[in-house]
Structures are given as structure tokens and as C-alpha cells.
Design a protein around this motif. Sequence first.
Motif, PDB file in Angstrom:
ATOM      1  N   LEU A   9      -4.162  -5.195   9.060  1.00 22.78           N
ATOM      2  CA  LEU A   9      -3.392  -4.423  10.034  1.00 22.78           C
ATOM      3  C   LEU A   9      -2.175  -3.753   9.406  1.00 22.78           C
ATOM      4  CD1 LEU A   9      -3.525  -6.866  13.081  1.00 22.78           C
ATOM      5  CD2 LEU A   9      -4.676  -4.654  12.860  1.00 22.78           C
ATOM      6  N   VAL A  10      -1.706  -4.321   8.318  1.00 18.34           N
ATOM      7  CA  VAL A  10      -0.584  -3.730   7.577  1.00 18.34           C
ATOM      8  C   VAL A  10      -0.985  -3.652   6.110  1.00 18.34           C
ATOM      9  CG1 VAL A  10       1.832  -3.993   6.893  1.00 18.34           C
ATOM     10  CG2 VAL A  10       1.118  -4.648   9.193  1.00 18.34           C
ATOM     11  N   LYS A  11      -0.934  -2.457   5.566  1.00 15.30           N
ATOM     12  CA  LYS A  11      -1.253  -2.279   4.149  1.00 15.30           C
ATOM     13  C   LYS A  11       0.053  -2.191   3.362  1.00 15.30           C
ATOM     14  CE  LYS A  11      -3.771   1.468   4.677  1.00 15.30           C
ATOM     15  NZ  LYS A  11      -4.669   2.599   4.348  1.00 15.30           N
ATOM     16  N   VAL A  12       0.098  -2.866   2.227  1.00 16.55           N
ATOM     17  CA  VAL A  12       1.287  -2.838   1.376  1.00 16.55           C
ATOM     18  C   VAL A  12       0.880  -2.464  -0.044  1.00 16.55           C
ATOM     19  CG1 VAL A  12       3.248  -4.133   0.453  1.00 16.55           C
ATOM     20  CG2 VAL A  12       2.426  -4.609   2.770  1.00 16.55           C
ATOM     21  N   HIS A  13       1.542  -1.462  -0.567  1.00 15.81           N
ATOM     22  CA  HIS A  13       1.290  -1.014  -1.940  1.00 15.81           C
ATOM     23  C   HIS A  13       2.623  -1.104  -2.685  1.00 15.81           C
ATOM     24  CE1 HIS A  13      -0.755   1.711  -4.970  1.00 15.81           C
ATOM     25  NE2 HIS A  13       0.513   1.768  -5.341  1.00 15.81           N
ATOM     26  N   ILE A  14       2.654  -1.858  -3.759  1.00 12.76           N
ATOM     27  CA  ILE A  14       3.890  -2.039  -4.526  1.00 12.76           C
ATOM     28  C   ILE A  14       3.731  -1.429  -5.908  1.00 12.76           C
ATOM     29  CG2 ILE A  14       5.413  -3.735  -5.611  1.00 12.76           C
ATOM     30  CD1 ILE A  14       4.795  -5.584  -3.222  1.00 12.76           C
ATOM     31  N   GLU A  15       4.698  -0.611  -6.244  1.00 15.03           N
ATOM     32  CA  GLU A  15       4.721  -0.014  -7.584  1.00 15.03           C
ATOM     33  C   GLU A  15       6.162   0.109  -8.035  1.00 15.03           C
ATOM     34  OE1 GLU A  15       2.705   3.654 -10.096  1.00 15.03           O
ATOM     35  OE2 GLU A  15       2.626   3.661  -7.903  1.00 15.03           O
ATOM     36  N   GLY A  16       6.484  -0.583  -9.123  1.00 16.86           N
ATOM     37  CA  GLY A  16       7.861  -0.565  -9.618  1.00 16.86           C
ATOM     38  C   GLY A  16       8.810  -1.169  -8.593  1.00 16.86           C
ATOM     39  N   LYS A  17       9.836  -0.418  -8.219  1.00 15.00           N
ATOM     40  CA  LYS A  17      10.852  -0.895  -7.281  1.00 15.00           C
ATOM     41  C   LYS A  17      10.556  -0.499  -5.836  1.00 15.00           C
ATOM     42  CE  LYS A  17      14.637  -0.810 -10.643  1.00 15.00           C
ATOM     43  NZ  LYS A  17      15.991  -0.293 -10.945  1.00 15.00           N
ATOM     44  N   LEU A  34       0.642  -7.804  19.219  1.00 14.96           N
ATOM     45  CA  LEU A  34       1.203  -8.976  18.543  1.00 14.96           C
ATOM     46  C   LEU A  34       0.669  -9.118  17.121  1.00 14.96           C
ATOM     47  CD1 LEU A  34       3.251 -11.115  19.275  1.00 14.96           C
ATOM     48  CD2 LEU A  34       1.397 -12.554  20.145  1.00 14.96           C
ATOM     49  N   GLY A  35      -0.612  -8.807  16.930  1.00 22.02           N
ATOM     50  CA  GLY A  35      -1.197  -8.919  15.595  1.00 22.02           C
ATOM     51  C   GLY A  35      -0.543  -7.991  14.599  1.00 22.02           C
ATOM     52  N   LEU A  36      -0.346  -6.734  14.986  1.00 22.02           N
ATOM     53  CA  LEU A  36       0.272  -5.762  14.083  1.00 22.02           C
ATOM     54  C   LEU A  36       1.729  -6.126  13.814  1.00 22.02           C
ATOM     55  CD1 LEU A  36       0.297  -3.190  12.449  1.00 22.02           C
ATOM     56  CD2 LEU A  36       0.524  -1.873  14.552  1.00 22.02           C
ATOM     57  N   MET A  37       2.437  -6.540  14.856  1.00 17.98           N
ATOM     58  CA  MET A  37       3.855  -6.892  14.662  1.00 17.98           C
ATOM     59  C   MET A  37       4.016  -8.109  13.764  1.00 17.98           C
ATOM     60  SD  MET A  37       5.762  -6.007  18.264  1.00 17.98           S
ATOM     61  CE  MET A  37       4.738  -7.048  19.320  1.00 17.98           C
ATOM     62  N   ASN A  38       3.175  -9.121  13.959  1.00 18.85           N
ATOM     63  CA  ASN A  38       3.255 -10.304  13.094  1.00 18.85           C
ATOM     64  C   ASN A  38       2.861  -9.967  11.660  1.00 18.85           C
ATOM     65  OD1 ASN A  38       4.245 -12.501  14.639  1.00 18.85           O
ATOM     66  ND2 ASN A  38       2.309 -12.622  15.747  1.00 18.85           N
TER      67      ASN A  38
END
Length: 264
Positions: A9-17, A34-38
Motif C-alpha cells: 500500500l506504500v512504496k518506499v524507494h531509498i537512494e542516498g539521502k 486504515l491499511g494505507l494510513m498504518n
Amino acid sequence: MSVQKQGELVKVHIEGKVARVVLNRPESLNALDLGLMNGLLSALKEIRRDPDLAIVVLTGEGKGFSSGGDIKSMLSLGNEGDFSEVMDVINELAMTLYTLPKIVVAGIHGSAAGLGFSLALTADYILCEEDSKLAMNFIGIGLIPDGGSHFLLQERLGTHKAKRMIWNGKVMLGQEALMKGLVDEALPSGKLAEGLERYIEQCLQSPVKALLKTKEIYTELNKERLQEALLKEKDGQWLMRQTSDHQEGIKSFIEKRRPSFKGE
């Protein structure tokens, strides 16, 4: 570099800072259940613990940023206990975003309405596209804003203009939102990604620790006011849910007609 699974439900992409956080319920215009918020809360807490991250970019997948709270989920909150649980998550989410010790950038395309707009307002810098549609439209279903918007709008507009905006609940295009001071940049349609990259680069070329120290000082000065606003919004929202006007607002929304409010 780290990329979370596509199906989440939430995608996170981390690159550097930089951590890029994407609301990922495109089939519902990223309506906040509730699912997306959590999921978002969990991602933000993980980001908070990473000392190497300095910038967080919040955007929405699909055709818009977020259409606001999920109306279908709202209809299922029949008792005060269920309602209180959801409001506690909303309040924690707003406080977590506002106090995050990172530079938080919101990138809006398409719709940012209701609670979706509230979350965007917690950001330190907001970019939108000129044809974006932004609305603090709780009044249309007989409710008051939540997600800290009473405080957040007061910070950007002042009390009088904040009240007017909440009371009329009208939809604004990106350029009007910029003129009012609700967003910091309004970009041509399709240019959001380009604008975000430019601002990220500007931050990365700045003394980031100094930027974050200024944010920390303002956060410390303001977080008690935000907390008080969130608690008052929770109480007020429950009271408004008991009104006939709210029931009429929900009914008219479902029936896709203009509501007939009676002040009751």
C-alpha cells in the motif's frame, strides 16, 4: 538503495539521502483507509530511525495524490471505539509527518482533498501541478477538517483566511493555491517530477544540517499547538458525526446530488 515490494500500500524507494514514499491505492485515488494510513505510519517510523536520510518526498501513485479519507471505511465506524482508533492513527500520522527530522516535500498531481490535503500540508515544501485540484472539503459532508488542518492552515493563511477556506470547502486549482500561499510551487501539467528533482538537488547542495536545525526549532515551538488541535479535532469530529447534517452530507455524496443542510 532499497525498494519495497510493488504490491504494498506504500512504496518506499531509498537512494542516498532521499526517501521517496508513494501512496499506492491508485484504484481508489489513494483514499486513506486504515491499511494505507498504518502502512504510511510504519514507513515513516522506519525512515525516522535512519540517520543517513535527510529528505522525504511524498507522492501518490496513479491519477492523483489522495482523494482524502475513504468514505466507505468511514461508513463502517458505527461506534465511538472504532472511530477513536481511526482518529488516533490520523493524529499520530499528522504528528509524525510534521515532526519528522527530515525535510519533507509533498508532490501533488491530480486531486489532494480532505485528509489527503491535510497530510500534504504537514510538509515543509509543497509542489503541485497547475491543473491539480486541491480542496479542504470536509464541510461538504457536514464535518470539520482533521489531520491537524486547523493548525496547519492557520500557519499558512492566518486564522481569518483559514476559517473562510474551511467554511467554503471549494476546489482550487494549483495556481490559485500558490497565490493563496497554500503551496510553494505550481508547475505546468506533467512537470511535477522535474520540479521535485530540482528542489531535491537544491536541498542536497545546501548545508542540510542547518536546514534541519531550523526545522527542529520550529517543531519544538509548535508541536504542542498541533497536538492540542489534533485532540480538539478528534472531539469535534465525533460530535459532528452525530448531526443530521452529516448524515445528509453522506447520503447526498452517495446519491451524487447537492446536500440540503438544515443546521441540525
